[in-house]
Design a protein around this motif. Structure first.
Motif, short mmCIF file in Angstrom:
data_model
loop_
_atom_site.label_atom_id
_atom_site.label_comp_id
_atom_site.label_asym_id
_atom_site.label_seq_id
_atom_site.Cartn_x
_atom_site.Cartn_y
_atom_site.Cartn_z
N GLY A 140 -77.32 -6.58 -84.39
CA GLY A 140 -77.17 -6.10 -84.74
C GLY A 140 -77.05 -5.41 -85.62
O GLY A 140 -76.27 -4.00 -85.89
N HIS A 141 -78.26 -5.06 -86.78
CA HIS A 141 -78.15 -4.09 -87.62
C HIS A 141 -79.62 -3.52 -86.99
O HIS A 141 -79.77 -3.74 -86.24
N PRO A 142 -79.36 -1.81 -87.51
CA PRO A 142 -80.85 -1.26 -87.11
C PRO A 142 -82.26 -1.69 -86.80
O PRO A 142 -82.13 -2.30 -88.22
N HIS A 143 -83.26 -1.98 -86.62
CA HIS A 143 -84.73 -2.19 -86.25
C HIS A 143 -84.85 -1.36 -87.37
O HIS A 143 -85.26 -1.06 -87.75
N PRO A 144 -85.71 -2.47 -88.49
CA PRO A 144 -86.55 -2.31 -89.37
C PRO A 144 -87.58 -1.60 -88.99
O PRO A 144 -88.02 -2.07 -87.11
N LEU A 145 -88.29 -0.72 -89.73
CA LEU A 145 -89.96 0.29 -89.18
C LEU A 145 -91.01 -1.07 -89.99
O LEU A 145 -90.59 -0.97 -90.95
N LYS B 248 -85.84 -7.92 -81.89
CA LYS B 248 -85.09 -7.94 -80.34
C LYS B 248 -84.36 -7.89 -80.49
O LYS B 248 -83.37 -8.45 -79.52
N GLY B 249 -83.00 -7.82 -81.14
CA GLY B 249 -81.34 -7.22 -80.73
C GLY B 249 -80.90 -8.63 -81.14
O GLY B 249 -81.41 -9.50 -80.92
#
Lengths: 112, 399
Positions: free
Chosen positions: B284-289, B303-304
């Motif tokens: 549920g967290h923003p995609h790490p970059l 992967k969400g």
């Protein structure tokens, strides 16, 4: 009232008329649907077409409804777009809810 | 109760004093408005005044205006003595701030009931003052407690530094004194570290308390019920748990109830610091970059997954990332990309990605400082609407 109910056969369509389902509206929404569940209703379509912003409390309210049903019912989400859709994708809400483009599709049960 | 008299005519003053004393009041007498004002300023317990209208130096209406001015810190109930019966005088007196009038010649019964009404109002005012004072004290105490809790939260945060060739920099800014964001990193053995950044739903005290607990659980690498590292019966006598199991264990431990929907989003990673392989779970967290040093590419990882605590029995999938020397990972809370500028526009992932690409060639500390400054510049002031946290990692193995 920021929510409008409409009976469609066995389904209760709850339309969120506010543009935001955030900290201010999440609690009234949760109470609104939980009252319906307590009254014996178990099949819901939540119409999110008007909602342009949802935050974690809005998400929590939707899941609260699902948890309250405890598997004895269904919540379908209809009409999520833009930022709301992004939030659903980020939080994998499709694993919890069936998503539909609009209320008609949700009632028909196809599409998504 | 104390009553102050302002009356220039000696016989009237004595008569008034005698009447009030007889009615049980503690009387202080003065000869004009100026003198009365001074006594009021020196005796904060006096809140009831009976004043003549016409007096030398300062008359009754002027005394009223003075005690109604902003400079005066309490409510004083003023009864003006008047020989006038006309409407104009009545209005003039009320406009000056008088509460009531008593007609001359004095009638003992009229004076008694009007003072009684005044004493009632003063009593009410005093109780209000007392309650306000108590509320103020309670609020001060609460704020002091909150600040202390905020300091505790800050003290849980690790120091910027380097673990096994992985340099860490971070930024943490609760929207209020306390926040629901948390992050951490630590060594698991000689060649593994783990790191996380999480965001508890909501803000303030309940979220912060939950984040403290999660921090505690995610710091435990030695306890018998550690989620991260478990004892085994064979060498090396421990097992580093796969990242998905850690998040699944948290999910089964913390199920929100329909009446109390508190849950959290998290990015949790385990890194082999020898090989540069990261196993990353995103719930549920923003995609790490992932920021590639060689090419300057920015890749959204993860992967969400469903936020933790929402629904029982969820499984999570790890994204397996092969880091290259100099590559970075940026974990951040949604407060960053959802922060609005004064025009209401959100910062967005795209802007964050562009910024990271532009600072990819800079030292990690400088990249961190530039990112923080960009957020301040975007928001336009020092106050953020949501908790904001980011954690930057750079892998630079010994070669």
């Amino acid at each position: 009232m920021p929510f409008e109910n409409k009976a469609e056969g066995d389904w209760t369509v709850v339309k969120v008329t506010d543009m935001r389902l955030d900290a201010a509206q999440a609690e009234p929404f949760r109470k609104h649907v939980l009252t319906e569940i307590d009254a014996g209703q178990s099949q819901f379509v939540i119409d999110l077409e008007s909602v342009i912003f949802m935050d974690s409390s809005g998400l929590g309210a939707l899941v609260a409804c699902l948890k309250q049903l405890g598997g004895q019912g269904e919540v379908r989400l209809a009409g999520a777009g833009g930022a709301v859709k992004d939030l659903f994708e980020l939080t994998s809400m499709d694993k919890l809810f069936k998503m539909f483009d609009n209320v008609e599709a949700a009632l028909a049960g196809d599409g998504a | 109760m104390r009553v102050l008299i302002a009356e220039d005519a000696k016989d009237q003053r004595l008569l008034l004093k005698a009447l009030l004393k007889k009615q049980g009041y503690d009387v202080v007498d003065t000869e004009n408005g100026a003198e009365a004002l001074q006594v009021l300023q020196e005796n904060p317990d006096i809140r009831l005044v009976v004043s003549d209208w016409i007096m030398p130096e300062m008359d009754g209406p002027e005394l009223c205006r003075k005690v109604r001015s902003d400079a005066f810190d309490r409510y004083v109930y003023v009864i003006l003595l008047t020989g006038h019966e006309d409407q104009d005088a009545f209005i003039q007196g009320l406009e000056a701030g008088a509460d009531d009038f008593v007609h001359k010649p004095l009638n003992a019964d009229e004076l008694r009931v009007r003072l009684k009404a005044g004493a009632r109002v003063v009593g009410l005012e005093q109780r209000l003052d007392e309650r306000n004072r108590q509320l103020g004290e309670n609020l001060e105490q609460l704020e002091a407690d909150l600040r202390l809790a905020g300091q505790t939260q800050m003290s849980l945060l690790p120091e910027a530094g380097c673990l096994q060739g992985v340099t860490m920099e971070w930024f943490f800014q609760p929207s209020r004194i306390l926040g629901g964001d948390m992050f951490g990193y630590q060594e698991l053995d000689e060649q593994h570290i783990c790191f996380y950044q999480l965001d508890v739903s909501g803000h303030g005290i309940p979220s912060a308390l939950f984040s403290f607990l999660l921090h505690h659980m995610l710091s435990d690498t030695a306890g018998s019920d550690s989620l991260i590292k478990q004892a085994t019966s064979h060498p090396p006598y421990y097992q580093i748990m796969p990242a998905p199991s850690v998040v699944e264990a948290l999910n089964s431990r913390f199920q929100a109830s329909p009446d109390h929907m508190i849950y959290f989003t998290i990015a949790f990673g385990v890194m082999n610091t020898q090989t540069g392989i990261v196993e990353l779970v995103q719930a549920g967290h923003p995609h790490p970059l992932l920021i590639r040093k060689a090419t300057g590419d920015i890749i959204r990882t993860g992967k969400g997954g469903v936020p933790v605590g929402m629904i029982e029995g969820i499984t999570y999938e790890a994204d397996c990332i092969q880091m290259q020397p100099g590559d970075r990972l940026l974990l951040y809370s949604d407060g960053l990309i959802e922060s609005s500028n004064p025009e209401g526009e959100q910062y967005s992932v795209e802007k964050l990605e562009a910024l990271q690409a532009s600072v990819a060639g800079k030292e990690l500390k400088e990249a961190r400082d530039i990112t923080e400054q960009a957020l301040h510049d975007w928001c336009g002031d020092d106050r953020f609407d949501d908790d904001m946290t980011f954690l930057m990692l750079e892998w630079q193995p010994d070669s």
